[in-house]
Design a protein around this motif. Structure first.
Motif, PDB file in Angstrom:
ATOM      1  N   ASP A  96       4.939   3.148  11.794  1.00 14.30           N
ATOM      2  CA  ASP A  96       3.994   2.237  10.990  1.00 14.30           C
ATOM      3  C   ASP A  96       5.152   1.416   9.560  1.00 14.30           C
ATOM      4  O   ASP A  96       5.510   2.321   8.741  1.00 14.30           O
ATOM      5  CB  ASP A  96       2.883   3.073  10.561  1.00 14.30           C
ATOM      6  CG  ASP A  96       2.331   1.873   9.852  1.00 14.30           C
ATOM      7  OD1 ASP A  96       2.285   0.869   9.986  1.00 14.30           O
ATOM      8  OD2 ASP A  96       1.281   2.469   8.585  1.00 14.30           O
ATOM      9  N   LYS A  97       5.609   0.383   9.658  1.00 10.50           N
ATOM     10  CA  LYS A  97       6.223  -0.262   9.231  1.00 10.50           C
ATOM     11  C   LYS A  97       5.830  -0.746   8.224  1.00 10.50           C
ATOM     12  O   LYS A  97       5.923  -1.261   6.566  1.00 10.50           O
ATOM     13  CB  LYS A  97       6.989  -0.968  10.077  1.00 10.50           C
ATOM     14  CG  LYS A  97       8.691  -0.895  10.559  1.00 10.50           C
ATOM     15  CD  LYS A  97       8.247  -1.969  11.278  1.00 10.50           C
ATOM     16  CE  LYS A  97       9.425  -1.461  12.914  1.00 10.50           C
ATOM     17  NZ  LYS A  97       8.357  -1.054  14.264  1.00 10.50           N
ATOM     18  N   GLU A  98       4.143  -1.137   8.064  1.00 12.94           N
ATOM     19  CA  GLU A  98       3.354  -1.335   6.483  1.00 12.94           C
ATOM     20  C   GLU A  98       3.560  -0.321   5.479  1.00 12.94           C
ATOM     21  O   GLU A  98       2.475  -0.367   4.808  1.00 12.94           O
ATOM     22  CB  GLU A  98       2.422  -1.603   7.073  1.00 12.94           C
ATOM     23  CG  GLU A  98       2.355  -2.855   8.427  1.00 12.94           C
ATOM     24  CD  GLU A  98       3.115  -3.727   7.773  1.00 12.94           C
ATOM     25  OE1 GLU A  98       2.843  -4.731   6.041  1.00 12.94           O
ATOM     26  OE2 GLU A  98       4.633  -4.290   8.361  1.00 12.94           O
ATOM     27  N   SER A  99       3.856   1.428   6.625  1.00  9.66           N
ATOM     28  CA  SER A  99       3.622   2.236   5.508  1.00  9.66           C
ATOM     29  C   SER A  99       4.038   2.864   3.944  1.00  9.66           C
ATOM     30  O   SER A  99       5.307   1.542   3.724  1.00  9.66           O
ATOM     31  CB  SER A  99       3.292   3.804   6.178  1.00  9.66           C
ATOM     32  OG  SER A  99       4.606   3.946   6.000  1.00  9.66           O
ATOM     33  N   ASP A 100       3.850   2.178   2.835  1.00  4.10           N
ATOM     34  CA  ASP A 100       4.000   3.136   1.473  1.00  4.10           C
ATOM     35  C   ASP A 100       5.350   3.290   1.440  1.00  4.10           C
ATOM     36  O   ASP A 100       6.882   3.704   0.906  1.00  4.10           O
ATOM     37  CB  ASP A 100       3.177   3.383   1.056  1.00  4.10           C
ATOM     38  CG  ASP A 100       2.670   2.740   0.436  1.00  4.10           C
ATOM     39  OD1 ASP A 100       2.685   1.568   1.014  1.00  4.10           O
ATOM     40  OD2 ASP A 100       1.665   2.496  -0.432  1.00  4.10           O
TER      41      ASP A 100
END
Lengths: 739, 636
Positions: A456-460
Motif C-alpha cells: 500500500d503506497k499510501e500508507s504512512d
C-alpha cells in the motif's frame, strides 16, 4: 582526455611521435572536456594556461599523425577540417616528429606518459617568472644526450661541493639544496650516456652526502645502472622531465652564479638551467631547519606562485531548517533561494553560521544537490545530537571505542563509518566489501519489484513496508570487485556506498538493495582511495595513474581530472565546503585542487614519505596530513603554509580525524596506537602575522610533546580508521593481528 | 671493495638457469642478463611494496609481488600463495639451497571426504577501550574462532604437535608422541587430533604418513587422561582403513604396507583391549566388515591379509567364528594363487604367501587358545571360583589384546560352549556351532599339513621349563589333554606356541616387531606348569613374567625361525620329518633340517609348503621376501 581514458597504448603511440607536444596538448584537452561534461553546472572552466597557439597547432598535428598511422582517415579529415589545418603543415611537422620518435625508442608505458602529462600541467603555471624558465621540453628530453667528459663529473661535483662548503653559513644551507638534484641529474646523465662504471663510482662517492630523507629515492637510483632501465622507471622519468624546484635567496643565488661563471663550470650550469627551477626570493636566506621542514618531496619545494591563488576555505552556509520541519514555503525557498538571495535572508534568521564567512566560496560556486526531506530530517537529527556534544579539550579527552575486525583473514584494507555512526563498511583484500550495522537496527533489503507492487503506497509507513524483513541481518557482503578494495566511502545520506579497488574501478553500491549500481571506469590502474563529497552527488577518486578524478554519481565519465602529482595519488579528501579536493601522493606532496576549474591551487611539501591520510579541520581552514614517516603535518590552507609538525608515531599513519569542533586531532597508525593532539593549541601558536609575510618562511616550534594529549594502545590492532561521532565519541577501527 | 647494497643474482645462476632450458649463454650475455634480472627484480619488489602499503600490512606477500608483476604485464608466479613461510633448506652436499616444495596428490585431495572446516566468520566487535581518556581494564575478550574455547597455548601446542609428528624429524616425533601419550591437559584438543587422524584417507599413498598417524592414534589411546568417548569410533575407522583398504601405497611391491597393516591390527586390538567399554558396540560391526572383505574374492590379497590380521587382533574367538568357518571356501582361492607358478603371477603369489602366513598364525593361536581355554575351564571347575578369578585376572594381565574384554577367557566353567554366551555384547552368533578342538585341528591340518606342526615345534624351549626331549612337545599338545581327555588326536602336535606378536604392550613400533610375543612365551609354559600345579605356575608367571618372557622368546625366534648365518651356532639342531598332507594338495614327503647354515640349494623351489611358515611371519622385515620371486628361497 578521451585518449587518457581509452587506453594507454594510444597515448603511448602519440608520445612516440611527439612527446613534448602531447603533454601540453593533453592538459589542454583535459580542461576542455571537463568543462563540457559538467553540464549540470553553469561553470566555465578556466583555460589550462601556458599553451601558446603554436603549441596548440603542434598538438593537433601530432594527433593527426597518430590518427593517420592508425588508418583513421575519416577522423583525420574531420579533425583537419575542424582545426583548419592544411596538409602541408602537417607534413612539414611530420618529419621532425618521426625523427624525435625514433630517438626516443619504443620504451615507456602509460605511466611514463601520464607522468609527463601531469608534470606539464603542473609545471605550466599561468604566470611565468621573469626568468626565462618556460621549460623547453625538447631540450629537457635531449639534455642527457649531450656529452660532457664523464670523468670530469666527479671533479665538477666536488668542486661545487667545496665551494658550497666554503661559503658563509647563511648561504651554505641554501646552496646545499643543490646537492641532491645535481647529484641525481649528473648520475642519470652518466647512466644515460652508458658510462656505467663512472656512474657507479660517482654514486658511491657522493651518495653519502645526501639528506637522509632522500634514501628511498637513492635506493631506486642506485639499482639503476643501464640506459634501458631509465625508460620504464617512473620515478626517474619524473626527474628527467620535471624541474626540481629550489627556493634560494637572491644573495645566495648570485653567489652561486658568480662561482660557476668564474670556473666556467658549464656542465653544472647547464644542469641548473635545464633541470632545476630556482625560485629566487628577496630577503634573509633561510636556515637549515627551515629548509629541511619544507623539502623532501620528489620534485623539490613548491614554487611560491603556485600557492598564491586564493582559496575559499570558509564553510558554506547551512540551509535554514527549523527543528520542527519547515512547511512547504520555507522548503521551496531553501531549494531555489540557495544562491545570493539567501544571504540577506540568512542574516535575519539567526543561526550559527549567520555571518557570511569572508573566506567562504559563493554558495553556488559549485552546484550542489538539493536537499531532500530525508536530508532535512537528518540535519535535524544532527542538530539535536550536536546539542549533546561533549566539548573536548586538553582537560576533557574523548572516550575511545575500538571496533575490532576479527577473523579478517582476507585482509582488511579500508574502513568507513557513516556520519551518524550507524553503519560501518569494510573493504577487504579478497575483493569484497562488507557492511555492518553498528546499531541494533538490522540491515534490510528493499523488496523485489513484484512484492513492491502489492504494498500500500499510501500508507504512512510505506518506507517501512518496502523493506524485506526476511533479509534482515547484521551485515551484508557486497561482491563485485575483482581485486582488493582499497577505499570505501559512505554517501552522506547513507543510501550509497563507494568502493575503489585494485581492478581500476570505483563502484557505487546501493544500501537499499545491496547491489552494485555503477562501475566507474576511468582509472586504468588501481584506485587507491575514493570519497564522497560532504554534500553527496560528487565524489573523488585517486589512483596509481597519478591523477585524481572528480565524478558525479550520474555521469559515467569524470567531470574533472586533477593531474599533476608525480606519483600515485594515495588518498583523497573533500574540503568541507566541497569546492576543493585535497590529494596526498607517493611523491610526498599534498595538493589542493579547485573543483570548479580543476586547477591545482596548493602544493604542500614537507613530508618525507608517501602520504596515506588527510583530514580537513571542521572549519575548513586547516589540513592535516599523515605519512609513512610517522609524522603528521598541519597546514594552513589559506596561506599554503606548514604550521605544525606532530612527531610521535613510529609507523605509517593511516587515519586522521578532527573532532567535531576541531579542538582535537586524532591520529591512528600501524604502530597500534591512537594519539590525540591539541590542535587548537597548534593552530593558535602560529601567529597570523607571520603568514602575511610574503616569504612564507616559518619557524616551526618543536612542540610535539606539548601538543600530544594522549597516546592509547590497542591490542596488536593497527588503526585503520578513526571517526568522531556527532557527540564527539571517538571510534577507531582496525583488524586484530594475531601474529 | 664496494659494499653490495642489494642481493644479486650471480651470472653463474643465470647460466645454470639458461642451461636448464637448453640455452647456452656466453659470459657477457650472462653478466648482462644477471644485472638486468637484478634490476627487474628490484623494480618489481619496489612496485609490490605499494600494494602492501595500501593493504595496510607490514609483511610483503607473494600476492603483492604478483600484482606488481601483473600490472607490468609479466606472468605471475603461481604456487607460492601459502600463508605459511616456505621452508628454505640447504642441501648437505654442496652449497645448494632450495625451497621445499612437496608433491601433492591432487586426486587424493580432490576425492578426500574430509573437507577442511572453513574459517570463522569475519566480524566486528566493539570495545570501549578508553573511557574519558582512561584505559578500560575490562578484558577485551577473546577472538571467536572456529576453534572455540581453545586457548592460544593449546592451539600452539596442537600446531607444534601435529607439525612434529607429521614432520621429518624422527626425534621430534618421538618426543611429541610421548607427550601426547602422557599430557593430561589436552582433552580439548582431542577432536582436532581425531580430525587430523581421519586424514588417513588422503595420504594412503604415503606409508610414512600413515604410520605417523597410527602412532598418533596409539598415543591418544594410551593417554590415561583422555576419555575418548565417541571419538573412538572415528579412531577405529581410521585404523580399519589402514588394515583393510587396498592402499595406494600397496601398488608398489617395494612398499612395506604389510607392516603397516600389522601395526594397525595391533592398534585395533589394543583399542579393544583398553577401551572395550567404548567399542564393544563396534565389535560385531567390525567382525562383519572383516568377514565381508574376506569373502569378497575381488578384493586384492592385501585386503584379505588385513582382514586376517584384523581378526587375529580381535582375538582367537573372532578367528574361530569368522576365519575358521570361512577357511574352506577361501582356501580354494588361495590355493589357486599359490599354485600358479607363472612369472606374471609372482607378485600375487608372494602376496598369497603373506595371506597364507597370516592365516597360519591366526589358526595356530586359535588352536592353542582353545586348548588353553579347555584347560582353564577344567581347572576352574576343580579349583573353585576364587581360583578362576585370579586365574582370569592374571591371564588378562599376561595377555592383553588376545581377546576383547567382552569374552574373558576363563570366566565360566562351562567349557567351549560358554563362549557362545560370552560372545560379546551384541554378537548374535546363534548359528555358529562350536567345533571341538580335535576336529578343528584335523581340519586345519588338512589345510596346512605339517606347517602347523612345525610351528608348534618352535615353542620347544618355552616356559622356563626346558623340555626334556622331542617327545615333550608331543606331550605338550597332549598336556591339555590331561584336562581334556576327549582329545583323541594322536598326531604329532609338539607344543602349542603362537607366534603372537600382536601385543599392545609392545612399544608399538612395527620395526621392532621381532620382539617377543609375550603371550607366546608365557602361555604354554604356564599351561605346562599348571598341569602339575596351577597355583605355583600362577604365582611364578605373574611374578617373573615380563623379563623372562621377553628374553626367552628373543632366544627362540631367531633360532627357530630365522637361523640366519650370523646367528651363531644354534643351540639345538633337529630334524622334522613328516608328511605334508593337504586336503587339496597331494601329500609330500619332506624333511627339514635345522642346521646352522642351511644351504639354499637343499630346498627345491617348487616346494613352498615348508617355507610358508616363514613367509607368514610378520615379524621380520618382510620387505626382504616380497622383493622378488627369489625371496621364496629362504634359509630355513
Amino acid at each position: 582526455m578521451a585518449a587518457v581514458q581509452d587506453g594507454p597504448k594510444e597515448l603511448d603511440a602519440e608520445k612516440e611521435t611527439k612527446p613534448e607536444i602531447l603533454s601540453d596538448g593533453t592538459s589542454n584537452l583535459l580542461g576542455n572536456t571537463a568543462s563540457g561534461t559538467l553540464s549540470s553546472s553553469p561553470l566555465t572552466a578556466a583555460p589550462a594556461g601556458g599553451a601558446t597557439k603554436m603549441e596548440d597547432q603542434q598538438t593537433l598535428i601530432a594527433v593527426l599523425q597518430f590518427l593517420k598511422r592508425n588508418k583513421l582517415s575519416e577522423s583525420v579529415e574531420i579533425l583537419r577540417r575542424e582545426a583548419g589545418l592544411g596538409e602541408h603543415q602537417e607534413d612539414s611537422q611530420a618529419t621532425d616528429g618521426s625523427g624525435g620518435g625514433k630517438g626516443d625508442g619504443d620504451g615507456g608505458d602509460a605511466n611514463s606518459l601520464l607522468s609527463r602529462v601531469s608534470i606539464t600541467s603542473a609545471a605550466a603555471p599561468q604566470s611565468m617568472p621573469v626568468k626565462k624558465d618556460q621549460p623547453d621540453v625538447s631540450v629537457v628530453l635531449s639534455a642527457y644526450s649531450q656529452q660532457g667528459d664523464p670523468s670530469l663529473y666527479q671533479v665538477y661535483y666536488s668542486g661545487l661541493k667545496n665551494f658550497i662548503e666554503s661559503v658563509l653559513d647563511c648561504h651554505r644551507a641554501e646552496l646545499s639544496q643543490l646537492f641532491y638534484p645535481l647529484f641525481v641529474h649528473m648520475y642519470l646523465e652518466l647512466v644515460y650516456n652508458n658510462h656505467e662504471t663512472k656512474a657507479k663510482a660517482f654514486f658511491d662517492k657522493f651518495s653519502g652526502d645526501q639528506e637522509c630523507y632522500y634514501q628511498d629515492d637513492l635506493r631506486i637510483l642506485c639499482s639503476l645502472t643501464k640506459k634501458e632501465h631509465l625508460k620504464g622507471n617512473e620515478v626517474l622519468l619524473d626527474f628527467r622531465t620535471s624541474r626540481f624546484v629550489l627556493r634560494i635567496s637572491r644573495d645566495s643565488y648570485q653567489l652561486l652564479k658568480r662561482h660557476l661563471q668564474e670556473r666556467h663550470n658549464n656542465q653544472i650550469w647547464n644542469i641548473i638551467q635545464e633541470h632545476l627551477y630556482i625560485d629566487i626570493f628577496d630577503g634573509m636566506p633561510r636556515s637549515k631547519s627551515q629548509i629541511d621542514s619544507m623539502s623532501g618531496s620528489l620534485a623539490g619545494e613548491a614554487r611560491r606562485e603556485v600557492n598564491k591563488a586564493k582559496v575559499f576555505y570558509g564553510l558554506l552556509k547551512e540551509p535554514e531548517i527549523e527543528v520542527p520541519l519547515d512547511d512547504e514555503d520555507d522548503e521551496a525557498e531553501n531549494e531555489e533561494g540557495k544562491p545570493k538571495k539567501k544571504k540577506t535572508k540568512k542574516d535575519s534568521l539567526g543561526s550559527k553560521s549567520k555571518k557570511q564567512d569572508p573566506n567562504a566560496p559563493q554558495q553556488n560556486r559549485i552546484p550542489l544537490p538539493e536537499l531532500k526531506d530525508s536530508d532535512k530530517l537528518d540535519k535535524i537529527m544532527y542538530m539535536k545530537e550536536s546539542t549533546k556534544r561533549i566539548r573536548l579539550g586538553p582537560e576533557n579527552l574523548p572516550s575511545i571505542c575500538f571496533y575490532t575486525f576479527l577473523n579478517a583473514f582476507q585482509g582488511l584494507t579500508a574502513v568507513d563509518f557513516t556520519d551518524d555512526s550507524s553503519l560501518l563498511a569494510g573493504g577487504f583484500a579478497d575483493s569484497t566489501v562488507r557492511v555492518w550495522s553498528v546499531t541494533p537496527k538490522k540491515l534490510r533489503k528493499v523488496k523485489s519489484t513484484a512484492e513492491l507492487n502489492v504494498i500500500d503506497k499510501e500508507s504512512d509507513d510505506v518506507l517501512e513496508r518496502i523493506m524485506d524483513e526476511k533479509t534482515a541481518s547484521e551485515s551484508k557482503i557486497l561482491h563485485g570487485h575483482s581485486g582488493p578494495v582499497y577505499g570505501v566511502s559512505f554517501s552522506p545520506d547513507r543510501n550509497y556506498l563507494l568502493s575503489s579497488s585494485e581492478d581500476g574501478t570505483v563502484r557505487l553500491w546501493s544500501l537499499q538493495t545491496f547491489t552494485c549500481l555503477v562501475g566507474y571506469k576511468g582509472h586504468n590502474y588501481p584506485v587507491w582511495d575514493t570519497q564522497f563529497s560532504p554534500f553527496g552527488y560528487y565524489f573523488v577518486s585517486g589512483g596509481h595513474d597519478r591523477v585524481a578524478r572528480l565524478w558525479a554519481m550520474d555521469h559515467y565519465q569524470p567531470l574533472r581530472i586533477f593531474a599533476g602529482h608525480l606519483a600515485d595519488v594515495t588518498c583523497t579528501r573533500f574540503h568541507p565546503n566541497s569546492n576543493y579536493v585535497a590529494t596526498g601522493s607517493t611523491d610526498r606532496t599534498v595538493r589542493l585542487w579547485d573543483v570548479l576549474n580543476g586547477n591545482c591551487v596548493r602544493i604542500l611539501t614537507g613530508h618525507k614519505g608517501p602520504i596515506h591520510s588527510l583530514a580537513f579541520s571542521p572549519n575548513g581552514k586547516f589540513l592535516a596530513s599523515g605519512s609513512t614517516d610517522g609524522r603528521v603535518l598541519l597546514w594552513d590552507i589559506g596561506h599554503g603554509l606548514m604550521i605544525g609538525e606532530l612527531k610521535g608515531h613510529t609507523d605509517t599513519i593511516y587515519a586522521l580525524k578532527f573532532s567535531r569542533d576541531g579542538e582535537i586531532l586524532a591520529s591512528g597508525s600501524m604502530d597500534n596506537t591512537v594519539r590525540l593532539w591539541d590542535s587548537m593549541k597548534a593552530f593558535d601558536e602560529v601567529e597570523t602575522d607571520d603568514f602575511t609575510a610574503t616569504t612564507g618562511h616559518i619557524h616551526l616550534p618543536d612542540n610535539s610533546q606539548e601538543l600530544l594529549l594522549g597516546m592509547y594502545h590497542s591490542k596488536s590492532t593497527p588503526v585503520t580508521h578513526l571517526h568522531f561521532t556527532r557527540r564527539n565519541l571517538l571510534l577507531a577501527a582496525g583488524t586484530y593481528n594475531s601474529q | 671493495m664496494e659494499e653490495r647494497r642489494f642481493a644479486e643474482v650471480p651470472r653463474e645462476s643465470i647460466k645454470l638457469m639458461a642451461e636448464s632450458s637448453g640455452v647456452e649463454l656466453s659470459e657477457e650475455v650472462a653478466a648482462l642478463l644477471a644485472e638486468d634480472v637484478c634490476y627487474r627484480l628490484r623494480e618489481a619488489t619496489q612496485n609490490s611494496s605499494q600494494f602492501m602499503r595500501h593493504a595496510k600490512r607490514r609483511k610483503l606477500s607473494v600476492e603483492d609481488l604478483n600484482r606488481a608483476l601483473r600490472w607490468s604485464n609479466t606472468e605471475t608466479i603461481c604456487g607460492y600463495g601459502a600463508q605459511d613461510a616456505l621452508p628454505f633448506r640447504p642441501l648437505k652436499e654442496g652449497e645448494l639451497f632450495f625451497v621445499e616444495d612437496r608433491e601433492i596428490n591432487l586426486v587424493e585431495l580432490a576425492l578426500a571426504t574430509n573437507i577442511p572446516k572453513g574459517c570463522a566468520e569475519t566480524m566486528v566487535r566493539v570495545h570501549v577501550s578508553y573511557l574519558d581518556g582512561k584505559g578500560n581494564l575490562e578484558p577485551q575478550g577473546t577472538v571467536p574462532t572456529a576453534v572455540q574455547s581453545l586457548s592460544e597455548d593449546l592451539l600452539k601446542y596442537y600446531q607444534q604437535i601435529t607439525r612434529a609428528i607429521l614432520g621429518e624429524d624422527p626425534h621430534l616425533m618421538k618426543v611429541a608422541l610421548l607427550d601426547l601419550q602422557s599430557n593430561s591437559k589436552i582433552a580439548a584438543l582431542l577432536p582436532y587430533f581425531v580430525y587430523v587422524i581421519s586424514g588417513v584417507k588422503s595420504v594412503s599413498h604415503d606409508l610414512d604418513q600413515l604410520n605417523r598417524l597410527l602412532h598418533m592414534v596409539k598415543s591418544l589411546v594410551q593417554n590415561p587422561y583422555l576419555y575418548l568417548g565417541s571419538y573412538v569410533r572415528s579412531l577405529v575407522s581410521s585404523v580399519m582403513y589402514c588394515i583393510l583398504e587396498p592402499l595406494a601405497a600397496s601398488i608398489n611391491p617395494l612398499n612395506d604396507h604389510w607392516t603397516l597393516r600389522d601395526y594397525a591390527a595391533l592398534l585395533l586390538s589394543h583399542i579393544f583391549w583398553t577401551h572395550g567399554d567404548l567399542v564393544s558396540g563396534l565389535y560385531h560391526q567390525i567382525l562383519l566388515s572383516l568377514q565381508k572383505v574376506l569373502s569378497d574374492p575381488v578384493r586384492p590379497l592385501c585386503s584379505h591379509y588385513g582382514a586376517v590380521v584384523g581378526l587375529h587382533a580381535l582375538g582367537w574367538k573372532a578367528v574361530e567364528r569368522v576365519l575358521y568357518p570361512h577357511l574352506p571356501a577361501y582356501w580354494a582361492n588361495l590355493q589357486a594363487v599359490l599354485d600358479d607358478y607363472s612369472v606374471s603371477n609372482a607378485q600375487v603369489k608372494a602376496d598369497g604367501h603373506k595371506v597364507y602366513g597370516a592365516i597360519l598364525v591366526a589358526v595356530e593361536r586359535l588352536l592353542k587358545m582353545k586348548a588353553l581355554s579347555l584347560t582353564l575351564a577344567a581347572e576352574g571347575s576343580g579349583a573353585g571360583l576364587p581360583g578362576t578369578t585370579t586365574g582370569a585376572v592374571s591371564f588378562r594381565e599376561n595377555s592383553p589384546g588376545l581377546s576383547p574384554p567382552p569374552e574373558p577367557l576363563s570366566e565360566p566353567p562351562l567349557g567351549i560352549a560358554s563362549h557362545l554366551q560370552a560372545g560379546g555384547a551384541g554378537c548374535p552368533w546363534e548359528e555358529w556351532t562350536p567345533v571341538s578342538l580335535p576336529a578343528m585341528y584335523c581340519e586345519l591340518y588338512s589345510f596346512f599339513g605339517d606347517s602347523l606342526a612345525v610351528r608348534f615345534s618352535t615353542g620347544l624351549p618355552l616356559g622356563g621349563v626346558p623340555p626334556p626331549g622331542p617327545c615333550q612337545p608331543l606331550e605338550g599338545r597332549k598336556e591339555p589333554a590331561s584336562s581334556a581327555p576327549n582329545l583323541e588326536n594322536t598326531r604329532k602336535m609338539p607344543q602349542l606356541t603362537a607366534s603372537m606378536n600382536i601385543s599392545p604392550r609392545q612399544d608399538g613400533s612395527p620395526r621392532m616387531e621381532p620382539q617377543p610375543p609375550s603371550l607366546a612365551a608365557t602361555v604354554p609354559g604356564r599351561s605346562l606348569a599348571r598341569s602339575s600345579s596351577s597355583s605355583v605356575s600362577r604365582s611364578r608367571s605373574s611374578s617373573s613374567r615380563p623379563g623372562r618372557s621377553t628374553s626367552q622368546s628373543r632366544d627362540i625366534f631367531p633360532k627357530a625361525r630365522f637361523p640366519l648365518p650370523q646367528a651363531g651356532p644354534p643351540a639345538f639342531s633337529f630334524i622334522i620329518g613328516g608328511r605334508q598332507m593337504g586336503r587339496r594338495c597331494q601329500g609330500r614327503r619332506f624333511q627339514t633340517s635345522f642346521s646352522p647354515t642351511p644351504p639354499l640349494t637343499t630346498h627345491p623351489p617348487r616346494a613352498y609348503a615348508h617355507k610358508l611358515p616363514v613367509i607368514g611371519r610378520v615379524s621380520k622385515p618382510v620387505r626382504r621376501w616380497t622383493c622378488s620371486h627369489y625371496s621364496l628361497h629362504l634359509p630355513l
